[in-house]
Design a protein around this motif. Sequence first.
Motif, PDB file in Angstrom:
ATOM      1  N   GLN A  48      53.188   9.901  19.711  1.00  0.00           N
ATOM      2  CA  GLN A  48      53.670  11.157  19.149  1.00  0.00           C
ATOM      3  C   GLN A  48      52.486  12.082  18.882  1.00  0.00           C
ATOM      4  OE1 GLN A  48      55.647  12.279  14.963  1.00  0.00           O
ATOM      5  NE2 GLN A  48      56.933  10.905  16.173  1.00  0.00           N
ATOM      6  N   LEU A  49      52.556  13.293  19.431  1.00  0.00           N
ATOM      7  CA  LEU A  49      51.497  14.296  19.279  1.00  0.00           C
ATOM      8  C   LEU A  49      52.009  15.450  18.429  1.00  0.00           C
ATOM      9  CD1 LEU A  49      50.258  14.475  22.998  1.00  0.00           C
ATOM     10  CD2 LEU A  49      49.526  12.901  21.201  1.00  0.00           C
ATOM     11  N   SER A  50      51.228  15.874  17.442  1.00  0.00           N
ATOM     12  CA  SER A  50      51.637  16.942  16.526  1.00  0.00           C
ATOM     13  C   SER A  50      50.984  18.263  16.916  1.00  0.00           C
ATOM     14  CB  SER A  50      51.259  16.586  15.082  1.00  0.00           C
ATOM     15  OG  SER A  50      52.004  15.472  14.635  1.00  0.00           O
ATOM     16  N   TYR A  51      51.802  19.326  16.942  1.00  0.00           N
ATOM     17  CA  TYR A  51      51.318  20.658  17.292  1.00  0.00           C
ATOM     18  C   TYR A  51      51.875  21.705  16.332  1.00  0.00           C
ATOM     19  CZ  TYR A  51      49.902  18.846  21.865  1.00  0.00           C
ATOM     20  OH  TYR A  51      49.305  18.139  22.874  1.00  0.00           O
ATOM     21  N   PRO A  52      51.032  22.584  15.790  1.00  0.00           N
ATOM     22  CA  PRO A  52      51.559  23.769  15.106  1.00  0.00           C
ATOM     23  C   PRO A  52      52.360  24.600  16.093  1.00  0.00           C
ATOM     24  CG  PRO A  52      49.193  23.495  14.716  1.00  0.00           C
ATOM     25  CD  PRO A  52      49.566  22.546  15.808  1.00  0.00           C
ATOM     26  N   CYS A  53      53.463  25.205  15.647  1.00  0.00           N
ATOM     27  CA  CYS A  53      54.351  25.911  16.572  1.00  0.00           C
ATOM     28  C   CYS A  53      54.860  27.202  15.944  1.00  0.00           C
ATOM     29  CB  CYS A  53      55.531  25.002  16.941  1.00  0.00           C
ATOM     30  SG  CYS A  53      56.654  25.720  18.155  1.00  0.00           S
ATOM     31  N   TYR A  54      54.708  28.308  16.682  1.00  0.00           N
ATOM     32  CA  TYR A  54      55.122  29.620  16.205  1.00  0.00           C
ATOM     33  C   TYR A  54      55.837  30.338  17.348  1.00  0.00           C
ATOM     34  CZ  TYR A  54      51.253  28.346  13.109  1.00  0.00           C
ATOM     35  OH  TYR A  54      50.405  27.678  12.267  1.00  0.00           O
ATOM     36  N   LEU A  55      57.104  30.657  17.158  1.00  0.00           N
ATOM     37  CA  LEU A  55      57.865  31.354  18.182  1.00  0.00           C
ATOM     38  C   LEU A  55      58.421  32.664  17.649  1.00  0.00           C
ATOM     39  CD1 LEU A  55      58.300  28.117  18.953  1.00  0.00           C
ATOM     40  CD2 LEU A  55      59.841  29.112  20.628  1.00  0.00           C
ATOM     41  N   ALA A  56      58.529  33.641  18.537  1.00  0.00           N
ATOM     42  CA  ALA A  56      59.183  34.915  18.233  1.00  0.00           C
ATOM     43  C   ALA A  56      59.635  35.509  19.557  1.00  0.00           C
ATOM     44  CB  ALA A  56      58.237  35.857  17.504  1.00  0.00           C
ATOM     45  N   GLU A  57      60.582  36.440  19.482  1.00  0.00           N
ATOM     46  CA  GLU A  57      61.026  37.114  20.698  1.00  0.00           C
ATOM     47  C   GLU A  57      59.894  37.907  21.336  1.00  0.00           C
ATOM     48  OE1 GLU A  57      62.574  37.089  17.836  1.00  0.00           O
ATOM     49  OE2 GLU A  57      64.682  36.546  18.129  1.00  0.00           O
ATOM     50  N   ASP A  58      58.967  38.384  20.498  1.00  0.00           N
ATOM     51  CA  ASP A  58      57.794  39.115  20.958  1.00  0.00           C
ATOM     52  C   ASP A  58      56.580  38.183  20.873  1.00  0.00           C
ATOM     53  OD1 ASP A  58      55.242  40.821  20.139  1.00  0.00           O
ATOM     54  OD2 ASP A  58      56.563  42.145  21.290  1.00  0.00           O
ATOM     55  N   GLY A  59      55.947  37.920  22.018  1.00  0.00           N
ATOM     56  CA  GLY A  59      54.844  36.973  22.053  1.00  0.00           C
ATOM     57  C   GLY A  59      53.661  37.405  21.215  1.00  0.00           C
ATOM     58  N   ALA A  60      53.342  38.700  21.236  1.00  0.00           N
ATOM     59  CA  ALA A  60      52.208  39.199  20.456  1.00  0.00           C
ATOM     60  C   ALA A  60      52.448  38.987  18.966  1.00  0.00           C
ATOM     61  CB  ALA A  60      51.971  40.678  20.759  1.00  0.00           C
ATOM     62  N   GLU A  61      53.687  39.182  18.528  1.00  0.00           N
ATOM     63  CA  GLU A  61      54.022  38.962  17.123  1.00  0.00           C
ATOM     64  C   GLU A  61      53.882  37.490  16.760  1.00  0.00           C
ATOM     65  OE1 GLU A  61      55.525  39.699  13.176  1.00  0.00           O
ATOM     66  OE2 GLU A  61      54.366  40.790  14.690  1.00  0.00           O
ATOM     67  N   ALA A  62      54.324  36.601  17.637  1.00  0.00           N
ATOM     68  CA  ALA A  62      54.190  35.165  17.384  1.00  0.00           C
ATOM     69  C   ALA A  62      52.727  34.779  17.248  1.00  0.00           C
ATOM     70  CB  ALA A  62      54.852  34.373  18.505  1.00  0.00           C
ATOM     71  N   ARG A  63      51.874  35.327  18.090  1.00  0.00           N
ATOM     72  CA  ARG A  63      50.451  34.992  18.029  1.00  0.00           C
ATOM     73  C   ARG A  63      49.778  35.607  16.811  1.00  0.00           C
ATOM     74  NH1 ARG A  63      51.713  34.966  23.467  1.00  0.00           N
ATOM     75  NH2 ARG A  63      51.513  37.206  23.729  1.00  0.00           N
ATOM     76  N   ARG A  64      50.237  36.774  16.381  1.00  0.00           N
ATOM     77  CA  ARG A  64      49.697  37.366  15.153  1.00  0.00           C
ATOM     78  C   ARG A  64      50.016  36.487  13.951  1.00  0.00           C
ATOM     79  NH1 ARG A  64      51.135  39.736  10.763  1.00  0.00           N
ATOM     80  NH2 ARG A  64      53.360  39.629  11.284  1.00  0.00           N
ATOM     81  N   ILE A  65      51.254  36.032  13.879  1.00  0.00           N
ATOM     82  CA  ILE A  65      51.678  35.141  12.796  1.00  0.00           C
ATOM     83  C   ILE A  65      50.901  33.829  12.851  1.00  0.00           C
ATOM     84  CG2 ILE A  65      53.633  33.757  11.974  1.00  0.00           C
ATOM     85  CD1 ILE A  65      55.431  36.096  12.970  1.00  0.00           C
ATOM     86  N   ALA A  66      50.747  33.306  14.068  1.00  0.00           N
ATOM     87  CA  ALA A  66      50.031  32.046  14.239  1.00  0.00           C
ATOM     88  C   ALA A  66      48.582  32.180  13.785  1.00  0.00           C
ATOM     89  CB  ALA A  66      50.088  31.618  15.702  1.00  0.00           C
ATOM     90  N   ARG A  67      47.932  33.279  14.153  1.00  0.00           N
ATOM     91  CA  ARG A  67      46.535  33.474  13.762  1.00  0.00           C
ATOM     92  C   ARG A  67      46.396  33.477  12.236  1.00  0.00           C
ATOM     93  NH1 ARG A  67      42.198  35.599  16.490  1.00  0.00           N
ATOM     94  NH2 ARG A  67      43.570  36.301  18.181  1.00  0.00           N
ATOM     95  N   ILE A  99      55.661  11.195  26.208  1.00  0.00           N
ATOM     96  CA  ILE A  99      55.167  11.446  24.855  1.00  0.00           C
ATOM     97  C   ILE A  99      56.249  12.139  24.024  1.00  0.00           C
ATOM     98  CG2 ILE A  99      52.749  11.614  25.554  1.00  0.00           C
ATOM     99  CD1 ILE A  99      53.097  14.705  25.278  1.00  0.00           C
ATOM    100  N   THR A 100      56.104  12.064  22.714  1.00  0.00           N
ATOM    101  CA  THR A 100      56.960  12.801  21.790  1.00  0.00           C
ATOM    102  C   THR A 100      56.130  13.905  21.144  1.00  0.00           C
ATOM    103  OG1 THR A 100      58.334  10.868  21.297  1.00  0.00           O
ATOM    104  CG2 THR A 100      58.369  12.656  19.697  1.00  0.00           C
ATOM    105  N   VAL A 101      56.681  15.099  21.086  1.00  0.00           N
ATOM    106  CA  VAL A 101      55.997  16.230  20.454  1.00  0.00           C
ATOM    107  C   VAL A 101      56.612  16.478  19.080  1.00  0.00           C
ATOM    108  CG1 VAL A 101      55.607  18.719  20.565  1.00  0.00           C
ATOM    109  CG2 VAL A 101      55.307  17.325  22.608  1.00  0.00           C
ATOM    110  N   SER A 102      55.754  16.578  18.081  1.00  0.00           N
ATOM    111  CA  SER A 102      56.185  16.882  16.717  1.00  0.00           C
ATOM    112  C   SER A 102      55.677  18.276  16.351  1.00  0.00           C
ATOM    113  CB  SER A 102      55.637  15.843  15.734  1.00  0.00           C
ATOM    114  OG  SER A 102      56.204  16.014  14.455  1.00  0.00           O
ATOM    115  N   LEU A 103      56.582  19.157  15.959  1.00  0.00           N
ATOM    116  CA  LEU A 103      56.251  20.557  15.705  1.00  0.00           C
ATOM    117  C   LEU A 103      56.002  20.803  14.220  1.00  0.00           C
ATOM    118  CD1 LEU A 103      59.069  22.163  17.886  1.00  0.00           C
ATOM    119  CD2 LEU A 103      56.760  21.520  18.602  1.00  0.00           C
ATOM    120  N   THR A 104      54.835  21.352  13.897  1.00  0.00           N
ATOM    121  CA  THR A 104      54.541  21.767  12.535  1.00  0.00           C
ATOM    122  C   THR A 104      54.901  23.242  12.423  1.00  0.00           C
ATOM    123  OG1 THR A 104      52.729  20.182  12.431  1.00  0.00           O
ATOM    124  CG2 THR A 104      52.778  21.889  10.731  1.00  0.00           C
TER     125      THR A 104
END
Length: 351
Positions: free
Chosen positions: A224-243, A315-320
Amino acid sequence: MTFFPTVGPKDKDAQTYYDEALGLIERADELGYRHVKTVEHYFFSYGGYSPDPVTFLAAAAARTRNVRIITGAVIPAFTHPVKLAGKLAMLDNLSHGRLDVGFGRAFLPDEFAAFGISIDDSRAIFAEGVEACRRLWSEEDVVWEGRFHRFGPVTLQPRTVQQPHPPIYIATAMSQESCEEAGRNGYHLLLVPATSNRERTQELIAAYRTARAEAGHEGEGNVQLSYPCYLAEDGAEARRIARYDEERYNERLGEAVRAWGEVSSSAYPGYEKILDATRNYDFDKKLADNKLLAGTPDEVLTQLKEIESWYGADITVSLTIHSGLLPVEQSRRSLELFAEHVAPHFAAQGR
């Protein structure tokens, strides 16, 4: 889905964080997510709102019906094995057999100091605690004569629902020795790819699977691999939030690992460099290296396909998704967008 709080009283009170997280867990159960898990940490905004995974996961179990409940991970060094095995057996019953138990060694010097435990003994006390719990779950009249604990004969109550015991996972950040030991014992594996480069993560998975096969265990085990995950309809907005969230996470990690600037241990080779890693944090590189997921559903799906090509389809993905720093509505939107637009791709392949 993983819950790793990186908030403290100055950011948000604990009651609010727990309410938000449990609400997201209820929604995850409705959406068909396969697991929820949480960490064990103390004192710092880096995980400190989760000092007892069992308490949090008991509340999660009461609010769900299908999702599996994972400790990611409990720390045997900080709890007597009779107590720890009993708490986890109770959680297995409360969840009607939905528990997976992840065990971890811990790595923060301040935590070991607070419990009065030598960090140099961490590997030995970890191995002893895991084996003691396994025997307490699967045997009766257990007598334990270890280096750190002695007890017995005792028969644990309640007995676990899952027999001979719940699935066991071993959590490790970068130790090949831990991966190999997990494989030899027939356990499963929890990894955090963000702590290593792609090639090193591949080496760790290969070492685990080789050791497991050589020990004669069936199957490749669950990685199992853990990854932070941020989604939005607008990719730039998702990356801003993620940053924003990731940079705050790095700040909190830096505070928690500050003691490594003064501490060294043969049990943790290379950890004295972890403080430098927080000082040299680069969000754009982390994103480019697929150590976090951020963007539109299609962009995140593209990332996951590449990750799959690196580590395999099994593998299993775990989303943070919810650190507590972002508005819970944003975390819920990530949860729902992933379920609606990303997960179906893998479900169509029977995964």
